[in-house]
Design a protein around this motif. Structure first.
Motif, mmCIF file in Angstrom:
data_model
loop_
_atom_site.group_PDB
_atom_site.id
_atom_site.type_symbol
_atom_site.label_atom_id
_atom_site.label_comp_id
_atom_site.label_asym_id
_atom_site.label_seq_id
_atom_site.Cartn_x
_atom_site.Cartn_y
_atom_site.Cartn_z
ATOM 1 N N ARG A 1 0.913 -1.152 -0.040
ATOM 2 C CA ARG A 1 -0.179 0.133 -0.110
ATOM 3 C C ARG A 1 0.777 1.280 0.042
ATOM 4 N NH1 ARG A 1 -5.476 -0.098 0.583
ATOM 5 N NH2 ARG A 1 -5.368 -2.306 1.495
ATOM 6 N N THR A 2 1.964 1.247 0.795
ATOM 7 C CA THR A 2 2.990 2.534 0.953
ATOM 8 C C THR A 2 3.549 2.649 -0.447
ATOM 9 O OG1 THR A 2 3.445 1.695 3.197
ATOM 10 C CG2 THR A 2 4.579 3.552 2.228
ATOM 11 N N LEU A 3 4.073 1.497 -1.224
ATOM 12 C CA LEU A 3 4.701 1.633 -2.418
ATOM 13 C C LEU A 3 3.735 2.160 -3.482
ATOM 14 C CD1 LEU A 3 7.122 0.484 -3.961
ATOM 15 C CD2 LEU A 3 5.970 -1.433 -4.359
ATOM 16 N N HIS A 4 2.325 1.846 -3.443
ATOM 17 C CA HIS A 4 1.372 2.191 -4.244
ATOM 18 C C HIS A 4 0.970 3.723 -4.206
ATOM 19 C CE1 HIS A 4 -2.242 1.619 -6.829
ATOM 20 N NE2 HIS A 4 -2.982 2.348 -6.014
ATOM 21 N N LYS A 5 1.018 4.262 -2.865
ATOM 22 C CA LYS A 5 0.925 5.670 -2.499
ATOM 23 C C LYS A 5 2.165 6.242 -3.137
ATOM 24 C CE LYS A 5 -2.157 5.134 1.279
ATOM 25 N NZ LYS A 5 -2.387 5.449 2.918
ATOM 26 N N THR A 6 3.285 5.983 -2.959
ATOM 27 C CA THR A 6 4.261 6.556 -3.161
ATOM 28 C C THR A 6 4.540 6.749 -4.753
ATOM 29 O OG1 THR A 6 5.560 5.539 -1.355
ATOM 30 C CG2 THR A 6 7.034 6.788 -2.899
ATOM 31 N N SER A 7 4.419 5.567 -5.354
ATOM 32 C CA SER A 7 4.499 5.723 -6.969
ATOM 33 C C SER A 7 3.184 6.718 -7.389
ATOM 34 C CB SER A 7 4.469 4.591 -7.731
ATOM 35 O OG SER A 7 3.407 4.018 -7.393
ATOM 36 N N ALA A 8 1.910 6.681 -6.574
ATOM 37 C CA ALA A 8 1.192 7.535 -7.274
ATOM 38 C C ALA A 8 1.307 9.001 -7.115
ATOM 39 C CB ALA A 8 -0.330 7.299 -6.002
ATOM 40 N N ILE A 9 2.331 9.450 -6.244
ATOM 41 C CA ILE A 9 2.574 10.863 -5.990
ATOM 42 C C ILE A 9 3.318 11.345 -7.211
ATOM 43 C CG2 ILE A 9 4.119 12.449 -4.737
ATOM 44 C CD1 ILE A 9 3.468 10.950 -2.180
ATOM 45 N N VAL A 10 4.256 10.435 -7.560
ATOM 46 C CA VAL A 10 5.018 10.865 -8.903
ATOM 47 C C VAL A 10 3.923 10.802 -10.105
ATOM 48 C CG1 VAL A 10 6.754 9.516 -10.402
ATOM 49 C CG2 VAL A 10 7.189 9.730 -8.008
ATOM 50 N N ILE A 11 2.923 9.979 -10.195
ATOM 51 C CA ILE A 11 2.173 9.724 -11.471
ATOM 52 C C ILE A 11 1.477 11.074 -11.360
ATOM 53 C CG2 ILE A 11 0.301 8.569 -12.580
ATOM 54 C CD1 ILE A 11 1.958 5.733 -11.608
ATOM 55 N N ALA A 12 0.702 11.556 -10.349
ATOM 56 C CA ALA A 12 -0.163 12.604 -10.063
ATOM 57 C C ALA A 12 0.577 13.818 -10.566
ATOM 58 C CB ALA A 12 -0.753 12.576 -8.623
ATOM 59 N N ALA A 13 1.765 13.917 -10.079
ATOM 60 C CA ALA A 13 2.690 15.128 -10.432
ATOM 61 C C ALA A 13 2.762 15.445 -12.117
ATOM 62 C CB ALA A 13 3.964 15.207 -9.865
ATOM 63 N N PHE A 14 3.006 14.176 -12.572
ATOM 64 C CA PHE A 14 3.238 14.264 -14.169
ATOM 65 C C PHE A 14 1.770 14.502 -14.667
ATOM 66 C CE2 PHE A 14 2.449 11.925 -17.924
ATOM 67 C CZ PHE A 14 3.342 12.375 -18.946
ATOM 68 N N ALA A 15 0.602 13.789 -14.094
ATOM 69 C CA ALA A 15 -0.715 14.037 -14.645
ATOM 70 C C ALA A 15 -1.030 15.329 -14.525
ATOM 71 C CB ALA A 15 -1.506 13.019 -14.031
ATOM 72 N N CYS A 16 -0.696 16.147 -13.497
ATOM 73 C CA CYS A 16 -1.237 17.612 -13.320
ATOM 74 C C CYS A 16 -0.691 18.290 -14.524
ATOM 75 C CB CYS A 16 -0.473 18.147 -12.192
ATOM 76 S SG CYS A 16 -1.563 18.040 -10.880
ATOM 77 N N VAL A 17 0.534 18.072 -15.008
ATOM 78 C CA VAL A 17 1.306 18.736 -15.756
ATOM 79 C C VAL A 17 0.688 18.287 -17.329
ATOM 80 C CG1 VAL A 17 3.477 19.272 -17.033
ATOM 81 C CG2 VAL A 17 3.608 19.138 -14.867
ATOM 82 N N HIS A 18 0.423 16.912 -17.518
ATOM 83 C CA HIS A 18 0.117 16.392 -18.646
ATOM 84 C C HIS A 18 -1.526 16.956 -18.988
ATOM 85 C CE1 HIS A 18 0.270 13.503 -21.497
ATOM 86 N NE2 HIS A 18 -0.722 12.514 -21.039
ATOM 87 N N LEU A 19 -2.243 17.114 -18.102
ATOM 88 C CA LEU A 19 -3.816 17.339 -18.203
ATOM 89 C C LEU A 19 -3.676 18.969 -18.572
ATOM 90 C CD1 LEU A 19 -5.886 15.072 -15.934
ATOM 91 C CD2 LEU A 19 -5.139 14.589 -18.239
ATOM 92 N N VAL A 20 -3.017 19.663 -17.854
ATOM 93 C CA VAL A 20 -3.120 20.967 -18.261
ATOM 94 C C VAL A 20 -2.503 21.427 -19.638
ATOM 95 C CG1 VAL A 20 -1.921 23.309 -17.795
ATOM 96 C CG2 VAL A 20 -2.566 21.742 -15.742
ATOM 97 N N ASN A 21 -1.343 20.435 -19.972
ATOM 98 C CA ASN A 21 -0.997 20.471 -21.338
ATOM 99 C C ASN A 21 -2.091 20.124 -22.273
ATOM 100 O OD1 ASN A 21 2.047 19.037 -22.851
ATOM 101 N ND2 ASN A 21 0.393 20.384 -23.585
ATOM 102 N N HIS A 22 -2.823 19.291 -22.038
ATOM 103 C CA HIS A 22 -4.049 19.064 -23.203
ATOM 104 C C HIS A 22 -4.980 20.065 -22.876
ATOM 105 C CE1 HIS A 22 -2.539 15.344 -24.947
ATOM 106 N NE2 HIS A 22 -1.646 15.047 -23.804
ATOM 107 N N LEU A 23 -5.343 20.527 -21.873
ATOM 108 C CA LEU A 23 -6.270 21.723 -21.780
ATOM 109 C C LEU A 23 -5.862 23.024 -22.375
ATOM 110 C CD1 LEU A 23 -7.545 21.503 -17.820
ATOM 111 C CD2 LEU A 23 -8.705 20.914 -19.947
ATOM 112 N N VAL A 24 -4.439 23.085 -22.422
ATOM 113 C CA VAL A 24 -4.004 24.175 -23.156
ATOM 114 C C VAL A 24 -4.337 24.128 -24.788
ATOM 115 C CG1 VAL A 24 -1.713 25.298 -24.179
ATOM 116 C CG2 VAL A 24 -2.097 24.689 -21.722
ATOM 117 N N SER A 25 -4.764 22.829 -25.256
ATOM 118 C CA SER A 25 -5.196 22.626 -26.688
ATOM 119 C C SER A 25 -6.541 23.566 -26.879
ATOM 120 C CB SER A 25 -5.469 21.126 -26.865
ATOM 121 O OG SER A 25 -6.656 20.756 -26.396
ATOM 122 N N LEU A 26 -7.324 23.857 -25.835
ATOM 123 C CA LEU A 26 -8.516 24.697 -26.149
ATOM 124 C C LEU A 26 -8.077 25.930 -26.667
ATOM 125 C CD1 LEU A 26 -10.045 23.779 -22.559
ATOM 126 C CD2 LEU A 26 -10.911 22.885 -24.747
ATOM 127 N N ALA A 27 -6.875 26.427 -26.490
ATOM 128 C CA ALA A 27 -6.516 27.704 -26.982
ATOM 129 C C ALA A 27 -5.770 27.663 -28.354
ATOM 130 C CB ALA A 27 -5.468 28.358 -25.912
#
Ligand code: HEM
Length: 210
Positions: free
Chosen positions: A4-30
């Protein structure tokens, strides 16, 4: 470190990437050029070999540990939030497996630049939208839902109303973000002209040898 701790730790890395990644895709609205410019700047960081290796390792850990947690807790799981967490986690695991596999294959084998057009192509070659609309919509919604469920379990001391809100609010935001991303990829918000080489990865499905 337990699973469970391993799952939560890797989730932090993926969530940080996903934030940038989804903002990147939202920028396509412009517009697609704005999206590609943002991606080129972000790639300077996440395409660093060491950073990409950590990200891909975390994706592998996340899929494996997530599916194991879903299976292991099957009989003990009680209540709507626990099941929502398991369901959204399973959807994310399936999505990440296909999504990251497809990106790496397109880069290494098809020699494609995996930019906006790579994701949008499937929306512009019938009948593939029947797959890609729910595929991206439910993946992004599952991400927000999964985060909401994780926050719910952290708020054990809060009132039931606040805890329910911790799940409902991210799901609402996830629905809006998913809808915008899907509409953008489908070219319903801004004009999208997908280059032929991206469409060819789908049209070749229907090209049989003479
Ligand atoms: C509408 C939603 C999404 C679209 C259109 C999309 C599209 C893409 C594209 C085009 C790439 C290639 C990026 C590049 O070449 O620089 C990519 C990579 C990736 N995406 Fe997504 N993505 C979406 C949602 C997600 C979500 C929700 C996650 C995670 C939960 C995710 C995780 C990843 C990962 C881990 C990579 C690999 C990064 C790398 O090694 O270069 N994506 N995605």
């Amino acid at each position: 470190m337990n699973l469970r701790t391993l799952h939560k730790t890797s989730a932090i890395v993926i969530a940080a990437f996903a934030c940038v990644h989804l903002v990147n895709h939202l920028v396509s609205l412009a517009g697609v050029p704005a999206h590609i410019a943002f991606m080129e700047s972000a790639r300077v960081i996440y395409r660093q070999p060491a950073i990409e290796a950590v990200l891909l390792l975390c994706v592998t850990i996340q899929i494996g540990s997530g599916l194991w947690l879903v299976v292991r807790g099957w009989r003990q799981r009680r209540g709507a939030v626990a099941w929502l967490q398991a369901l959204s986690g399973a959807v994310l695991a399936g999505f990440l497996l296909i999504h990251v596999g497809a990106v790496l294959y397109a880069r290494a084998v098809l020699d494609l630049d995996t930019n906006f057009y790579f994701s949008a192509a499937g929306f512009h070659v019938p009948p593939f939208p029947f797959f890609f609309v729910p595929y991206y919509f439910f993946a992004v919604l599952a991400l927000f839902t999964h985060i909401g469920c994780a926050v719910y379990w952290q708020l054990r001391a809060a009132s039931p109303r606040v805890r329910r809100l911790a799940v409902a609010l991210p799901m609402l935001v996830g629905t809006v973000v998913s809808s915008l991303l899907v509409l953008s990829l489908a070219g319903k918000i801004q004009p999208v002209e997908v280059p032929a080489k991206y469409k060819a990865t789908y049209t070749s499905f229907f090209t049989f040898p003479p």
